[in-house]
Design a protein around this motif. Structure first.
Motif, PDB file in Angstrom:
ATOM      1  N   LEU A 209       0.786  -1.083   0.186  1.00 53.65           N
ATOM      2  CA  LEU A 209      -0.081  -0.068   0.073  1.00 53.65           C
ATOM      3  C   LEU A 209       0.891   1.260   0.043  1.00 53.65           C
ATOM      4  O   LEU A 209       0.591   2.007  -0.679  1.00 53.65           O
ATOM      5  CB  LEU A 209      -0.967   0.201   1.158  1.00 53.65           C
ATOM      6  CG  LEU A 209      -2.143  -0.922   1.031  1.00 53.65           C
ATOM      7  CD1 LEU A 209      -2.996  -0.936   2.595  1.00 53.65           C
ATOM      8  CD2 LEU A 209      -3.053  -0.297  -0.196  1.00 53.65           C
ATOM      9  N   LEU A 210       1.976   1.212   0.793  1.00 54.94           N
ATOM     10  CA  LEU A 210       2.969   2.417   0.775  1.00 54.94           C
ATOM     11  C   LEU A 210       3.176   2.880  -0.468  1.00 54.94           C
ATOM     12  O   LEU A 210       3.378   4.007  -1.120  1.00 54.94           O
ATOM     13  CB  LEU A 210       4.086   2.346   1.837  1.00 54.94           C
ATOM     14  CG  LEU A 210       3.664   2.322   3.476  1.00 54.94           C
ATOM     15  CD1 LEU A 210       4.494   1.960   4.120  1.00 54.94           C
ATOM     16  CD2 LEU A 210       3.007   3.595   3.777  1.00 54.94           C
ATOM     17  N   VAL A 211       3.765   1.531  -1.365  1.00 56.21           N
ATOM     18  CA  VAL A 211       4.111   1.925  -2.670  1.00 56.21           C
ATOM     19  C   VAL A 211       3.213   2.557  -3.510  1.00 56.21           C
ATOM     20  O   VAL A 211       3.142   3.514  -4.418  1.00 56.21           O
ATOM     21  CB  VAL A 211       4.951   0.661  -3.220  1.00 56.21           C
ATOM     22  CG1 VAL A 211       5.133   0.861  -4.699  1.00 56.21           C
ATOM     23  CG2 VAL A 211       6.154   0.287  -2.552  1.00 56.21           C
ATOM     24  N   HIS A 212       2.053   1.960  -3.417  1.00 59.16           N
ATOM     25  CA  HIS A 212       0.840   2.142  -4.302  1.00 59.16           C
ATOM     26  C   HIS A 212       0.350   3.310  -3.935  1.00 59.16           C
ATOM     27  O   HIS A 212       0.045   4.374  -5.134  1.00 59.16           O
ATOM     28  CB  HIS A 212      -0.614   1.118  -3.928  1.00 59.16           C
ATOM     29  CG  HIS A 212      -1.680   1.842  -4.433  1.00 59.16           C
ATOM     30  ND1 HIS A 212      -2.080   1.375  -5.770  1.00 59.16           N
ATOM     31  CD2 HIS A 212      -2.704   2.385  -3.948  1.00 59.16           C
ATOM     32  CE1 HIS A 212      -3.341   2.018  -5.939  1.00 59.16           C
ATOM     33  NE2 HIS A 212      -3.753   2.583  -5.038  1.00 59.16           N
ATOM     34  N   TRP A 213       0.496   4.030  -2.898  1.00 60.14           N
ATOM     35  CA  TRP A 213      -0.291   5.459  -2.331  1.00 60.14           C
ATOM     36  C   TRP A 213       0.812   6.376  -2.953  1.00 60.14           C
ATOM     37  O   TRP A 213       0.277   7.398  -3.389  1.00 60.14           O
ATOM     38  CB  TRP A 213      -0.404   5.467  -1.035  1.00 60.14           C
ATOM     39  CG  TRP A 213      -1.435   4.653  -0.469  1.00 60.14           C
ATOM     40  CD1 TRP A 213      -2.721   4.519  -1.294  1.00 60.14           C
ATOM     41  CD2 TRP A 213      -1.616   4.132   1.149  1.00 60.14           C
ATOM     42  NE1 TRP A 213      -3.214   3.778  -0.016  1.00 60.14           N
ATOM     43  CE2 TRP A 213      -2.655   3.726   1.218  1.00 60.14           C
ATOM     44  CE3 TRP A 213      -0.617   4.326   1.961  1.00 60.14           C
ATOM     45  CZ2 TRP A 213      -2.997   3.030   2.382  1.00 60.14           C
ATOM     46  CZ3 TRP A 213      -0.860   3.826   3.141  1.00 60.14           C
ATOM     47  CH2 TRP A 213      -2.074   3.038   3.467  1.00 60.14           C
ATOM     48  N   VAL A 214       2.089   6.116  -3.125  1.00 59.88           N
ATOM     49  CA  VAL A 214       3.222   7.124  -3.696  1.00 59.88           C
ATOM     50  C   VAL A 214       2.777   7.152  -5.072  1.00 59.88           C
ATOM     51  O   VAL A 214       2.617   8.228  -6.024  1.00 59.88           O
ATOM     52  CB  VAL A 214       4.501   6.722  -3.403  1.00 59.88           C
ATOM     53  CG1 VAL A 214       5.451   7.622  -4.226  1.00 59.88           C
ATOM     54  CG2 VAL A 214       4.846   6.797  -1.863  1.00 59.88           C
TER      55      VAL A 214
ATOM     56  N   LYS B 217       4.855  16.502  -0.428  1.00 61.89           N
ATOM     57  CA  LYS B 217       5.194  16.257   1.223  1.00 61.89           C
ATOM     58  C   LYS B 217       4.503  14.891   1.491  1.00 61.89           C
ATOM     59  O   LYS B 217       5.382  14.062   2.300  1.00 61.89           O
ATOM     60  CB  LYS B 217       4.691  17.445   1.744  1.00 61.89           C
ATOM     61  CG  LYS B 217       5.260  17.345   3.286  1.00 61.89           C
ATOM     62  CD  LYS B 217       6.672  17.400   3.277  1.00 61.89           C
ATOM     63  CE  LYS B 217       7.422  17.467   4.845  1.00 61.89           C
ATOM     64  NZ  LYS B 217       8.768  17.541   5.036  1.00 61.89           N
ATOM     65  N   ALA B 218       3.411  14.599   0.994  1.00 61.58           N
ATOM     66  CA  ALA B 218       2.600  13.257   1.637  1.00 61.58           C
ATOM     67  C   ALA B 218       3.482  12.136   1.039  1.00 61.58           C
ATOM     68  O   ALA B 218       3.724  11.143   1.860  1.00 61.58           O
ATOM     69  CB  ALA B 218       1.265  13.158   1.086  1.00 61.58           C
ATOM     70  N   ASN B 219       3.954  12.393   0.041  1.00 61.31           N
ATOM     71  CA  ASN B 219       4.633  11.306  -0.704  1.00 61.31           C
ATOM     72  C   ASN B 219       5.993  11.193   0.167  1.00 61.31           C
ATOM     73  O   ASN B 219       6.499   9.912   0.098  1.00 61.31           O
ATOM     74  CB  ASN B 219       4.909  11.391  -2.185  1.00 61.31           C
ATOM     75  CG  ASN B 219       3.761  10.908  -2.990  1.00 61.31           C
ATOM     76  OD1 ASN B 219       2.890  10.394  -2.536  1.00 61.31           O
ATOM     77  ND2 ASN B 219       3.918  11.179  -4.344  1.00 61.31           N
ATOM     78  N   GLU B 220       6.925  12.147   0.400  1.00 61.30           N
ATOM     79  CA  GLU B 220       7.814  12.103   1.300  1.00 61.30           C
ATOM     80  C   GLU B 220       7.863  11.437   2.579  1.00 61.30           C
ATOM     81  O   GLU B 220       8.482  10.527   2.958  1.00 61.30           O
ATOM     82  CB  GLU B 220       8.434  13.556   1.316  1.00 61.30           C
ATOM     83  CG  GLU B 220       9.112  14.154   0.182  1.00 61.30           C
ATOM     84  CD  GLU B 220       9.574  15.512   0.609  1.00 61.30           C
ATOM     85  OE1 GLU B 220       9.729  15.936   1.799  1.00 61.30           O
ATOM     86  OE2 GLU B 220       9.725  16.504  -0.214  1.00 61.30           O
ATOM     87  N   MET B 221       6.681  11.569   3.278  1.00 63.92           N
ATOM     88  CA  MET B 221       6.258  10.877   4.378  1.00 63.92           C
ATOM     89  C   MET B 221       5.925   9.574   4.107  1.00 63.92           C
ATOM     90  O   MET B 221       6.349   8.471   5.098  1.00 63.92           O
ATOM     91  CB  MET B 221       5.093  11.515   5.155  1.00 63.92           C
ATOM     92  CG  MET B 221       5.260  13.029   5.514  1.00 63.92           C
ATOM     93  SD  MET B 221       6.558  13.236   6.861  1.00 63.92           S
ATOM     94  CE  MET B 221       7.981  13.643   5.761  1.00 63.92           C
ATOM     95  N   LEU B 222       5.230   9.085   3.100  1.00 63.84           N
ATOM     96  CA  LEU B 222       5.068   7.616   2.921  1.00 63.84           C
ATOM     97  C   LEU B 222       6.492   7.004   2.456  1.00 63.84           C
ATOM     98  O   LEU B 222       6.548   5.882   3.070  1.00 63.84           O
ATOM     99  CB  LEU B 222       3.877   7.506   1.695  1.00 63.84           C
ATOM    100  CG  LEU B 222       2.596   8.150   2.016  1.00 63.84           C
ATOM    101  CD1 LEU B 222       1.910   8.255   0.705  1.00 63.84           C
ATOM    102  CD2 LEU B 222       1.894   7.166   3.058  1.00 63.84           C
TER     103      LEU B 222
END
Length: 98
Positions: free
Chosen positions: A43-48, A86-91
């Motif tokens: 999911l982390l990869v998918h969300w990015v 920024k959200a992607n950096e956090m993910l």
């Protein structure tokens, strides 16, 4: 192990097909933790990737909004792009700790 496809519905309302692995021969606690950990990594990869696909569309609409003379709208979409990045950096950082 059994492999199959599972349809997953995310918060934004459309479906994605996801490879789904069914574990066997593990205690119930290990299987759940292992399954959840694998799912979270995916999911982390998918969300990015998903956020990046939205970013492309946002940039297109920044240009269209400017063409319409809607500079404030374009500015706000650009700000949303910054927050998405920024959200992607956090993910990505979250994934490092998995």
């Amino acid at each position: 192990m059994r492999f199959g496809k599972k349809r997953v519905r995310y918060h934004h309302g459309h479906d994605h097909n996801s490879d789904h692995i069914h574990e066997s021969n593990h205690s119930h606690g290990d299987s759940i933790e292992s399954k959840d950990e694998k799912t979270l990594k995916i999911l982390l990869v998918h969300w990015v990737n998903h956020n990046e696909s939205h970013e492309e569309g946002f940039r297109e609409w920044v240009d269209k909004a400017r063409h319409m003379g809607k500079d404030e709208t374009a500015n706000n979409i650009e700000k949303a792009i910054e927050y998405l990045q920024k959200a992607n950096e956090m993910l990505i950082e979250a994934k490092k700790h998995m």
